[in-house]
Design a protein around this motif. Structure first.
Motif, PDB file in Angstrom:
ATOM      1  N   TRP A 197       0.865  -1.183   0.000  1.00  0.00           N
ATOM      2  CA  TRP A 197       0.000   0.000   0.000  1.00  0.00           C
ATOM      3  C   TRP A 197       0.899   1.228   0.000  1.00  0.00           C
ATOM      4  O   TRP A 197       2.115   1.123   0.049  1.00  0.00           O
ATOM      5  N   SER A 249       2.712   3.250   1.528  1.00  0.00           N
ATOM      6  CA  SER A 249       3.403   3.538   2.779  1.00  0.00           C
ATOM      7  C   SER A 249       4.830   3.970   2.489  1.00  0.00           C
ATOM      8  O   SER A 249       5.375   3.697   1.416  1.00  0.00           O
ATOM      9  N   SER A 281       3.836  -6.336   6.789  1.00  0.00           N
ATOM     10  CA  SER A 281       3.320  -5.028   6.385  1.00  0.00           C
ATOM     11  C   SER A 281       3.940  -3.927   7.222  1.00  0.00           C
ATOM     12  O   SER A 281       4.389  -4.161   8.352  1.00  0.00           O
ATOM     13  N   SER A 309       4.371  -7.161  11.457  1.00  0.00           N
ATOM     14  CA  SER A 309       4.037  -5.773  11.133  1.00  0.00           C
ATOM     15  C   SER A 309       5.010  -4.836  11.822  1.00  0.00           C
ATOM     16  O   SER A 309       5.410  -5.069  12.964  1.00  0.00           O
ATOM     17  N   PHE A 314      -2.636  -4.343  10.766  1.00  0.00           N
ATOM     18  CA  PHE A 314      -4.005  -4.373  10.266  1.00  0.00           C
ATOM     19  C   PHE A 314      -4.757  -5.556  10.880  1.00  0.00           C
ATOM     20  O   PHE A 314      -4.410  -6.721  10.623  1.00  0.00           O
ATOM     21  N   ASN A 367       2.806  -0.981   9.383  1.00  0.00           N
ATOM     22  CA  ASN A 367       1.622  -0.787  10.213  1.00  0.00           C
ATOM     23  C   ASN A 367       0.845  -2.099  10.381  1.00  0.00           C
ATOM     24  O   ASN A 367       1.040  -3.051   9.609  1.00  0.00           O
ATOM     25  N   ASN A 392      -5.154   0.115   2.491  1.00  0.00           N
ATOM     26  CA  ASN A 392      -5.054   0.222   3.949  1.00  0.00           C
ATOM     27  C   ASN A 392      -6.294   0.821   4.599  1.00  0.00           C
ATOM     28  O   ASN A 392      -6.344   0.982   5.825  1.00  0.00           O
ATOM     29  N   TYR A 396      -2.702  -3.915  -1.616  1.00  0.00           N
ATOM     30  CA  TYR A 396      -3.555  -3.814  -0.437  1.00  0.00           C
ATOM     31  C   TYR A 396      -4.059  -2.380  -0.281  1.00  0.00           C
ATOM     32  O   TYR A 396      -3.337  -1.426  -0.548  1.00  0.00           O
TER      33      TYR A 396
END
Length: 392
Positions: free
Chosen positions: A8, A10, A65, A85, A69, A67, A38, A36
């Protein structure tokens, strides 16, 4: 070893890919990017079913990832796949989801204060891990007088002013009673004079909290344990404090020095401030840090002890870092040798004046900070730390 990495928008995606490629040479590391969004809701059953099917087809050893989720954790837990994460956001509301305790999780947070919150509750799925710098990539960016004129200069600040959007306090201020406004303004003023300790979350009376909740309407998630106090202290009050601090500090500095400001609020104007708008993280930001005499950091107040990613980036670019006091720096770096911190407005102005007059000392500090980042704080270093923990 195959890692499915959530792709994503990021920070650090490109750099984590490069680090995996570097690690993978003869060590069996393989990374596959997985698109993805987010903003997917925590209870999106359609996504969860699709993701479960994809996990079965791709058969990764780990999902990873930037962050945390909850919906990813829930799905990984159901399929028996470890979920790694690395959290760089603060505040990070998703960490208060019930899914945090899922045994599949390895959650790495960059603020030691946040780690201690969970560790003190006996939660074993959360670990402390600072952010990293892409030193190898940054080394490709040059320093020159032309680049200094285009990107750098005397003092630079890169960051949001928190006047651009989601300025929740300004949205509700006029709906609060005189007492609530007065109390919150006094609390914010007191907090602005203190670094390293958060006063706000434990200083919100029930009556003031009720007024803010009635005015804004934000509530904790249905599947989380975050408190109203955590939610409003960090998303409303600390964000407003940061907005005031950044605007006031920049205005104060601009009265005496030229400042290049890179931010999303194009309407901010003050004497001495050259508002250049946003800077692109990968292709432009390193030029700013490398070609500025002083790179200023004013930390978002919800980050209580952690070293912000921007600070690591500055040092990784061999830039001179002048930041407010953040306790976690003391774990790895020496103030006055690798970076410099200020502890008041006057101290900030004094140190700007001193280090602009002492170029050799300033450059030596930037060089030492860079060498320490290169020796122990790159993305490869962090990946090695992560997998040492996960495999143990």
């Amino acid at each position: 070893m195959k890692v499915l990495f959530l792709d994503w928008n990021s920070y650090g995606n490109k750099d984590i890919i490069d680090a995996f490629k570097e690690l993978g040479n003869g060590n069996g590391y393989e990374i596959e990017m997985y698109p993805y969004d987010n903003h997917i809701e925590r209870d999106d059953a359609k996504f969860a079913n699709k993701f479960k099917e994809d996990l079965s087809a791709k058969n990764p050893d780990y999902v990873m990832s930037f962050n945390f989720f909850p919906i990813i954790s829930k799905t990984c837990n159901e399929t028996g796949i470890k979920y790694i994460s690395w959290v760089y956001d603060s505040p990070a509301l998703n960490l208060f989801s019930y899914t945090l305790i899922n045994p599949c999780n390895y959650v790495f947070v960059f603020d030691s204060q946040m780690y201690e919150i969970f560790a003190s509750q006996g939660i074993k799925t959360v670990f402390y891990l600072p952010m990293a710098a892409a030193v190898g990539r940054y080394d490709l960016f040059e320093k020159s007088e032309d680049l200094r004129r285009k990107w750098g200069g005397t003092i630079s600040f890169v960051g949001n002013l928190y006047t651009e959007s989601h300025n929740y306090y300004d949205q509700i201020e006029n709906e609060l009673s005189d007492y609530a406004r007065g109390y919150l303004n006094g609390l914010m003023k007191a907090q602005m004079g203190i670094y390293g300790i958060d006063l706000v979350e434990k200083s919100l009376p029930g009556s003031v909290m009720k007024e803010m909740v009635d005015a804004l309407g934000a509530k904790p998630n249905y599947d989380g344990v975050e408190t109203y106090e955590y939610l409003y202290s960090n998303y409303v009050i600390n964000r407003k404090i940061t907005a005031v601090e950044r605007s006031q500090f920049l205005t104060m500095i601009g009265e005496k020095y030229e400042v290049n400001l890179y931010t999303g609020d194009k309407n901010f104007k003050a004497k001495g401030i050259n508002n250049r708008g946003k800077v692109e993280y990968y292709s432009e930001m390193p030029y700013v840090f490398k070609n500025s005499d002083i790179n200023l950091n004013i930390t978002l107040r919800s980050i209580q002890r952690g070293m912000p990613l921007r600070c690591i980036d500055i040092m990784g670019c061999e830039g001179f870092l002048l930041t407010n006091y953040q306790e976690d720096f003391m774990r790895f770096f020496s103030p006055g040798e690798d970076y410099v911190f200020y502890d008041s407005r006057q101290d900030l102005m004094d140190k700007i004046e001193y280090y602009l007059l002492h170029e050799d000392e300033r450059q030596a500090i930037a060089q030492r900070g860079y060498e320490k980042i290169k020796a122990g704080h790159t993305y490869r270093h962090r990946l090695e730390e992560i997998f040492d923990i996960v495999r143990s």
